[in-house]
Design an enzyme around this catalytic site. Structure first.
Site, PDB file in Angstrom:
ATOM      1  N   GLY A  20      73.770   7.526 -30.140  1.00  0.00           N
ATOM      2  CA  GLY A  20      74.272   7.650 -28.774  1.00  0.00           C
ATOM      3  C   GLY A  20      75.727   8.084 -28.656  1.00  0.00           C
ATOM      4  O   GLY A  20      76.340   7.930 -27.609  1.00  0.00           O
ATOM      5  N   LYS A  21      76.281   8.678 -29.717  1.00  0.00           N
ATOM      6  CA  LYS A  21      77.672   9.134 -29.687  1.00  0.00           C
ATOM      7  C   LYS A  21      77.882  10.161 -28.565  1.00  0.00           C
ATOM      8  O   LYS A  21      78.796  10.040 -27.767  1.00  0.00           O
ATOM      9  CB  LYS A  21      78.084   9.766 -31.033  1.00  0.00           C
ATOM     10  N   THR A  23      76.098  10.758 -25.991  1.00  0.00           N
ATOM     11  CA  THR A  23      75.869  10.174 -24.665  1.00  0.00           C
ATOM     12  C   THR A  23      77.140   9.462 -24.178  1.00  0.00           C
ATOM     13  O   THR A  23      77.565   9.645 -23.031  1.00  0.00           O
ATOM     14  CB  THR A  23      74.701   9.156 -24.742  1.00  0.00           C
ATOM     15  N   ARG A  48      73.895  30.371 -30.479  1.00  0.00           N
ATOM     16  CA  ARG A  48      72.583  30.346 -29.809  1.00  0.00           C
ATOM     17  C   ARG A  48      72.788  30.950 -28.418  1.00  0.00           C
ATOM     18  O   ARG A  48      73.910  31.018 -27.924  1.00  0.00           O
ATOM     19  CB  ARG A  48      72.085  28.903 -29.671  1.00  0.00           C
ATOM     20  N   ARG A 141      64.385  11.274 -27.992  1.00  0.00           N
ATOM     21  CA  ARG A 141      65.212  12.435 -27.646  1.00  0.00           C
ATOM     22  C   ARG A 141      64.393  13.707 -27.661  1.00  0.00           C
ATOM     23  O   ARG A 141      64.670  14.645 -26.919  1.00  0.00           O
ATOM     24  CB  ARG A 141      66.386  12.523 -28.636  1.00  0.00           C
ATOM     25  N   ARG A 152      67.184  12.268 -41.084  1.00  0.00           N
ATOM     26  CA  ARG A 152      68.320  11.689 -40.351  1.00  0.00           C
ATOM     27  C   ARG A 152      68.415  10.188 -40.595  1.00  0.00           C
ATOM     28  O   ARG A 152      69.499   9.639 -40.723  1.00  0.00           O
ATOM     29  CB  ARG A 152      68.188  11.970 -38.845  1.00  0.00           C
ATOM     30  N   ASN A 175      75.666  -0.035 -29.900  1.00  0.00           N
ATOM     31  CA  ASN A 175      75.128   0.589 -28.695  1.00  0.00           C
ATOM     32  C   ASN A 175      73.724   0.063 -28.433  1.00  0.00           C
ATOM     33  O   ASN A 175      72.743   0.681 -28.818  1.00  0.00           O
ATOM     34  CB  ASN A 175      75.127   2.113 -28.836  1.00  0.00           C
ATOM     35  N   ASP A 176      73.694  -1.120 -27.789  1.00  0.00           N
ATOM     36  CA  ASP A 176      72.407  -1.717 -27.428  1.00  0.00           C
ATOM     37  C   ASP A 176      72.190  -1.393 -25.956  1.00  0.00           C
ATOM     38  O   ASP A 176      71.518  -0.416 -25.617  1.00  0.00           O
ATOM     39  CB  ASP A 176      72.492  -3.236 -27.704  1.00  0.00           C
TER      40      ASP A 176
HETATM   41  N1  ATP Z   1      72.164   2.394 -25.311  1.00  0.00           N
HETATM   42  C1  ATP Z   1      71.126   3.230 -25.271  1.00  0.00           C
HETATM   43  N2  ATP Z   1      69.905   2.758 -24.937  1.00  0.00           N
HETATM   44  C2  ATP Z   1      68.836   3.587 -24.921  1.00  0.00           C
HETATM   45  N3  ATP Z   1      68.862   4.899 -25.212  1.00  0.00           N
HETATM   46  C3  ATP Z   1      70.044   5.429 -25.566  1.00  0.00           C
HETATM   47  C4  ATP Z   1      71.243   4.629 -25.603  1.00  0.00           C
HETATM   48  N4  ATP Z   1      72.269   5.437 -25.987  1.00  0.00           N
HETATM   49  C5  ATP Z   1      71.744   6.674 -26.179  1.00  0.00           C
HETATM   50  N5  ATP Z   1      70.414   6.684 -25.920  1.00  0.00           N
HETATM   51  C6  ATP Z   1      69.475   7.806 -26.051  1.00  0.00           C
HETATM   52  O1  ATP Z   1      69.308   8.016 -27.451  1.00  0.00           O
HETATM   53  C7  ATP Z   1      69.149   9.415 -27.743  1.00  0.00           C
HETATM   54  C8  ATP Z   1      70.200   9.848 -28.778  1.00  0.00           C
HETATM   55  O2  ATP Z   1      71.497   9.849 -28.192  1.00  0.00           O
HETATM   56  P1  ATP Z   1      72.597  10.970 -28.541  1.00  0.00           P
HETATM   57  O3  ATP Z   1      71.971  12.315 -28.546  1.00  0.00           O
HETATM   58  O4  ATP Z   1      73.758  10.715 -27.632  1.00  0.00           O
HETATM   59  O5  ATP Z   1      72.954  10.533 -30.041  1.00  0.00           O
HETATM   60  P2  ATP Z   1      74.062  11.121 -31.064  1.00  0.00           P
HETATM   61  O6  ATP Z   1      74.607   9.944 -31.779  1.00  0.00           O
HETATM   62  O7  ATP Z   1      75.037  11.976 -30.320  1.00  0.00           O
HETATM   63  O8  ATP Z   1      73.179  11.989 -32.051  1.00  0.00           O
HETATM   64  P3  ATP Z   1      73.593  13.286 -32.981  1.00  0.00           P
HETATM   65  O9  ATP Z   1      74.600  12.770 -33.963  1.00  0.00           O
HETATM   66  O10 ATP Z   1      72.291  13.671 -33.629  1.00  0.00           O
HETATM   67  O11 ATP Z   1      74.134  14.335 -32.053  1.00  0.00           O
HETATM   68  C9  ATP Z   1      69.276  10.158 -26.420  1.00  0.00           C
HETATM   69  O12 ATP Z   1      67.989  10.478 -25.943  1.00  0.00           O
HETATM   70  C10 ATP Z   1      69.981   9.142 -25.504  1.00  0.00           C
HETATM   71  O13 ATP Z   1      69.641   9.324 -24.143  1.00  0.00           O
END
Ligand code: ATP
Length: 205
Positions: A20-21, A23, A48, A141, A152, A175-176
């Protein structure tokens, strides 16, 4: 200007893919468009459709990337599926020169490299509440195949192992619940003092 001294240090956000970084960072930029900036990485991969040079990435040729690397222009760099990616010192300067705090989203290997530079950032690790939930998020996702998700998750375990080493990160946020995690993330990003982070969970499920 922020009254908090940490605000001027770049903020390095890391954590497993799907935690969720993106997000959290997106939400921060939406709430404080004037306070934060994202460093634009260099890549040798082709743009792209819709990607603009200088916005999503600085798209460069392999020889150009390698010469910048040789000049010591990168804070960190890595190769993923045949393409080079890197964070240049200039990209961070471009952000700080606008008076914004620079946010960097960097994977574990990159963290080791950043630690050899004089960037002096604050290191923040975003942890999933459990590996089961991380897997669910990656599936939810809908951007990766099952094989890619397995890859991953395997990388995530290594990243979490490294994060457990003493002194690697300044703060950990689990991130819960997204809203709760965001409130702490915001405090860390704004450089507010005395943010007590979470303790890294066991994550052995
Ligand atoms: N606290 C949360 N509870 C539920 N779902 C979440 C939460 N935080 C993020 N998500 C969901 O989890 C998925 C992954 O989040 P995100 O794409 O932001 O991750 P990331 O860490 O940026 O991944 P990457 O490193 O692959 O880019 C998304 O679909 C997002 O909406």
């Amino acid at each position: 200007m922020s009254p908090f001294p940490d605000f001027v240090r770049p903020l390095v956000v890391s954590g497993p893919s799907g935690v969720g970084k993106g997000t959290l960072i997106k939400r921060l930029f939406a709430e404080f468009p004037e306070k934060f900036g994202f460093s634009v990485s260099h890549t040798t991969r082709a743009p792209r459709t819709g990607e603009i040079n200088g916005k999503e990435y600085h798209f460069v040729s392999t020889p150009n990337f390698r010469s910048l690397l040789q000049e010591g222009g990168f804070i960190e760099h890595a190769e993923f599926s045949g393409n080079l990616y890197g964070t240049s010192k200039q990209a961070v300067r471009d952000v700080t020169q606008t008076g914004r705090r620079c946010i960097l989203d960097i994977e574990a290997q990159g963290i080791r490299q950043v630690k050899t530079t004089d960037l002096n950032p604050v290191y923040l690790f975003i942890s999933p509440p459990s590996m089961t939930i991380l897997r669910e998020r990656l599936r939810g996702r809908g951007t990766d195949t099952d094989a890619e998700i397995q890859k991953r998750l395997a990388m995530s375990l290594k990243e979490i192992e490294y994060a457990k080493e003493a002194g690697v990160h300044d703060t950990v946020i689990i991130n819960d619940d997204l809203d709760k995690a965001y409130q702490v993330f915001k405090k860390v990003a704004l450089g507010e003092e005395q943010v007590v982070g979470d303790t890294l969970p066991a994550l052995d499920d």
